[in-house]
Each structure stands twice: as C-alpha cells, then as structure tokens.
Design a protein around this motif. Structure first.
Motif, PDB file in Angstrom:
ATOM      1  N   LEU A   1      -6.944  -0.671  -1.517  1.00 11.95           N
ATOM      2  CA  LEU A   1      -6.494   0.530  -2.208  1.00 11.95           C
ATOM      3  C   LEU A   1      -6.492   0.266  -3.702  1.00 11.95           C
ATOM      4  O   LEU A   1      -6.050  -0.799  -4.149  1.00 11.95           O
ATOM      5  CB  LEU A   1      -5.083   0.892  -1.737  1.00 11.95           C
ATOM      6  CG  LEU A   1      -4.421   2.100  -2.369  1.00 11.95           C
ATOM      7  CD1 LEU A   1      -5.200   3.381  -2.070  1.00 11.95           C
ATOM      8  CD2 LEU A   1      -2.988   2.229  -1.863  1.00 11.95           C
TER       9      LEU A   1
ATOM     10  N   TYR B   1     -10.210   4.297  -2.079  1.00 11.96           N
ATOM     11  CA  TYR B   1     -10.190   3.399  -0.925  1.00 11.96           C
ATOM     12  C   TYR B   1     -11.551   2.727  -0.868  1.00 11.96           C
ATOM     13  O   TYR B   1     -12.573   3.384  -0.969  1.00 11.96           O
ATOM     14  CB  TYR B   1      -9.953   4.185   0.364  1.00 11.96           C
ATOM     15  CG  TYR B   1      -8.541   4.655   0.516  1.00 11.96           C
ATOM     16  CD1 TYR B   1      -8.174   5.927   0.104  1.00 11.96           C
ATOM     17  CD2 TYR B   1      -7.573   3.821   1.041  1.00 11.96           C
ATOM     18  CE1 TYR B   1      -6.855   6.361   0.235  1.00 11.96           C
ATOM     19  CE2 TYR B   1      -6.262   4.252   1.172  1.00 11.96           C
ATOM     20  CZ  TYR B   1      -5.913   5.515   0.763  1.00 11.96           C
ATOM     21  OH  TYR B   1      -4.620   5.933   0.888  1.00 11.96           O
TER      22      TYR B   1
ATOM     23  N   TYR C   1       0.831  -1.201   0.000  1.00 11.35           N
ATOM     24  CA  TYR C   1       0.000   0.000   0.000  1.00 11.35           C
ATOM     25  C   TYR C   1       0.868   1.255   0.000  1.00 11.35           C
ATOM     26  O   TYR C   1       0.575   2.229  -0.682  1.00 11.35           O
ATOM     27  CB  TYR C   1      -0.956   0.008   1.187  1.00 11.35           C
ATOM     28  CG  TYR C   1      -2.125  -0.937   1.062  1.00 11.35           C
ATOM     29  CD1 TYR C   1      -2.254  -1.823   0.000  1.00 11.35           C
ATOM     30  CD2 TYR C   1      -3.114  -0.967   2.025  1.00 11.35           C
ATOM     31  CE1 TYR C   1      -3.325  -2.692  -0.111  1.00 11.35           C
ATOM     32  CE2 TYR C   1      -4.196  -1.833   1.925  1.00 11.35           C
ATOM     33  CZ  TYR C   1      -4.290  -2.679   0.863  1.00 11.35           C
ATOM     34  OH  TYR C   1      -5.354  -3.538   0.750  1.00 11.35           O
ATOM     35  N   SER C   2       1.947   1.229   0.783  1.00  5.79           N
ATOM     36  CA  SER C   2       2.856   2.362   0.822  1.00  5.79           C
ATOM     37  C   SER C   2       3.460   2.610  -0.558  1.00  5.79           C
ATOM     38  O   SER C   2       3.547   3.765  -1.011  1.00  5.79           O
ATOM     39  CB  SER C   2       3.962   2.109   1.851  1.00  5.79           C
ATOM     40  OG  SER C   2       4.869   3.167   1.870  1.00  5.79           O
TER      41      SER C   2
ATOM     42  N   ALA D   1       1.385   9.320  -5.990  1.00  4.58           N
ATOM     43  CA  ALA D   1       1.842  10.692  -5.790  1.00  4.58           C
ATOM     44  C   ALA D   1       2.817  11.110  -6.887  1.00  4.58           C
ATOM     45  O   ALA D   1       2.752  12.226  -7.404  1.00  4.58           O
ATOM     46  CB  ALA D   1       2.491  10.842  -4.419  1.00  4.58           C
TER      47      ALA D   1
ATOM     48  N   LEU E   1      -6.629   7.639  -6.892  1.00 12.80           N
ATOM     49  CA  LEU E   1      -6.736   6.657  -5.814  1.00 12.80           C
ATOM     50  C   LEU E   1      -8.180   6.447  -5.390  1.00 12.80           C
ATOM     51  O   LEU E   1      -8.971   7.387  -5.404  1.00 12.80           O
ATOM     52  CB  LEU E   1      -5.979   7.127  -4.573  1.00 12.80           C
ATOM     53  CG  LEU E   1      -4.475   7.144  -4.625  1.00 12.80           C
ATOM     54  CD1 LEU E   1      -3.929   7.811  -3.367  1.00 12.80           C
ATOM     55  CD2 LEU E   1      -3.939   5.735  -4.741  1.00 12.80           C
TER      56      LEU E   1
ATOM     57  N   LEU F   1       0.806   4.213  -2.819  1.00 15.44           N
ATOM     58  CA  LEU F   1       0.607   5.628  -2.480  1.00 15.44           C
ATOM     59  C   LEU F   1       1.744   6.479  -3.038  1.00 15.44           C
ATOM     60  O   LEU F   1       1.500   7.548  -3.608  1.00 15.44           O
ATOM     61  CB  LEU F   1       0.486   5.805  -0.967  1.00 15.44           C
ATOM     62  CG  LEU F   1      -0.799   5.271  -0.349  1.00 15.44           C
ATOM     63  CD1 LEU F   1      -0.696   5.276   1.180  1.00 15.44           C
ATOM     64  CD2 LEU F   1      -2.006   6.068  -0.815  1.00 15.44           C
ATOM     65  N   ASP F   2       2.970   5.999  -2.903  1.00 16.14           N
ATOM     66  CA  ASP F   2       4.115   6.729  -3.454  1.00 16.14           C
ATOM     67  C   ASP F   2       4.033   6.796  -4.978  1.00 16.14           C
ATOM     68  O   ASP F   2       4.287   7.850  -5.573  1.00 16.14           O
ATOM     69  CB  ASP F   2       5.439   6.071  -3.033  1.00 16.14           C
ATOM     70  CG  ASP F   2       5.736   6.227  -1.555  1.00 16.14           C
ATOM     71  OD1 ASP F   2       5.101   7.074  -0.876  1.00 16.14           O
ATOM     72  OD2 ASP F   2       6.608   5.480  -1.053  1.00 16.14           O
TER      73      ASP F   2
END
Length: 168
Positions: free
Chosen positions: A114, A108, A92-93, A100, A106, A96-97
């Motif tokens: 995600l 949820y 997930y991290s 961005a 995105l 997200l990166d």
C-alpha cells in the motif's frame, strides 16, 4: 516500539531523515556519516546498502528511493504512528484511515503493498523468521505514480502498474 532505533522525520516530496531526493552517492554517504556503503548493486538503478538497515536506490546517479529494514532500520513516524516493524494488517489499516482523514492518494501494488503516493510512502511486508513486519520505503512521488517504473520493475514497485485512488 522504537527501542534503540534512530527516529527519522518523513519529509513528503523531499526525503526522509537526513536523506533528500536528488542527492549524489557521496552526499548520501556524508549524510549517513558513513565512509561508504556496505554493498553496491548495479542494474537498471544503482543500489547501496548501508549499515543500520538503510538501502538507497539511485536513478541516473541521484537518490530516488530509501528502503528501511523492518527491524534494524531507523523508525519513521506518521502522525505519531511507527511505520517500521508493525503487524502489516495494523499498519495498512492505519494508512487507510490516515488517507481517508487527510485525502491522501492511495496506490495498491501487484504484491499487495500500500502506498500513499502524495507522501512518497510505500509500506511493504518483510519476513523476519516466521513473522511478517511492515517495512517503509520512501520514494519520489513520480516513481509511485508512473506506469513506466512499474512496468520496468524498478523499486519500489516491481511488476505491473498500480491502481491509484484518491480519497476525499
């Protein structure tokens, strides 16, 4: 990380690996070089489970979603990052990166999955024994952005509508 897995390419908006959105059930079986699915499930959408951890979902007889098992399914890379079988927090991290950096949209889901909707990618969690691993699901973009599908409980978004965000 990939081991003996087949590695499939993500084709945003088109499909994944040899599978393309809009394929018939016969076309899917042919693309997977299978005589047919191991199991079929009827319902508001048809589901076919194939060997090697591949599940295909159809809307009105046309492929609309592909779900890959976290352990036995093919591996798919996103900018070199393996999506299947990862620690969910790490996966997930990364998403997200990636969102961005690339301005991905995105979403949820109610089950805290995600999605990068513009890539047609939903990352869910699959429990294997006592461990949780990332499980990629690839869908037509309108499935990820449509409240109709969310409200009607279609895969991959069971439950209520999602919150959609665009990162710039």
């Amino acid at each position: 990380m990939h081991g003996e897995r087949e590695c499939w390419e993500l084709l945003p908006g088109l499909g994944v690996g040899p599978l393309r959105f809009g394929m018939s059930q016969a076309d899917v079986a042919e693309a997977l070089q299978a005589s047919g699915p191991l199991q079929r499930v009827d319902g508001p959408y048809a589901q076919e489970d194939f060997s090697d951890g591949v599940k295909v979902f159809y809307e009105e007889g046309k492929m609309a979603c592909v779900a890959l098992d976290a352990v036995t399914g093919p591996q798919v890379l996103l900018a070199g990052f393996a999506l299947a079988g990862r620690d969910p927090e790490e996966a997930y991290s990364y998403l997200l990166d990636h969102a961005a950096e690339h301005g991905n949209c995105l979403a949820y889901t109610p089950d805290e999955s995600l999605a990068l909707t513009d890539l047609g990618l939903l990352l869910r969690v699959q429990q294997i024994g006592d461990v949780l691993l990332s499980r990629p699901i690839f869908v037509m973009e309108d499935w990820l952005e449509s409240e109709y599908y969310c409200a009607c409980g279609h895969l991959p978004l069971e439950g209520t509508p999602v919150a959609v965000l665009r990162l710039t």
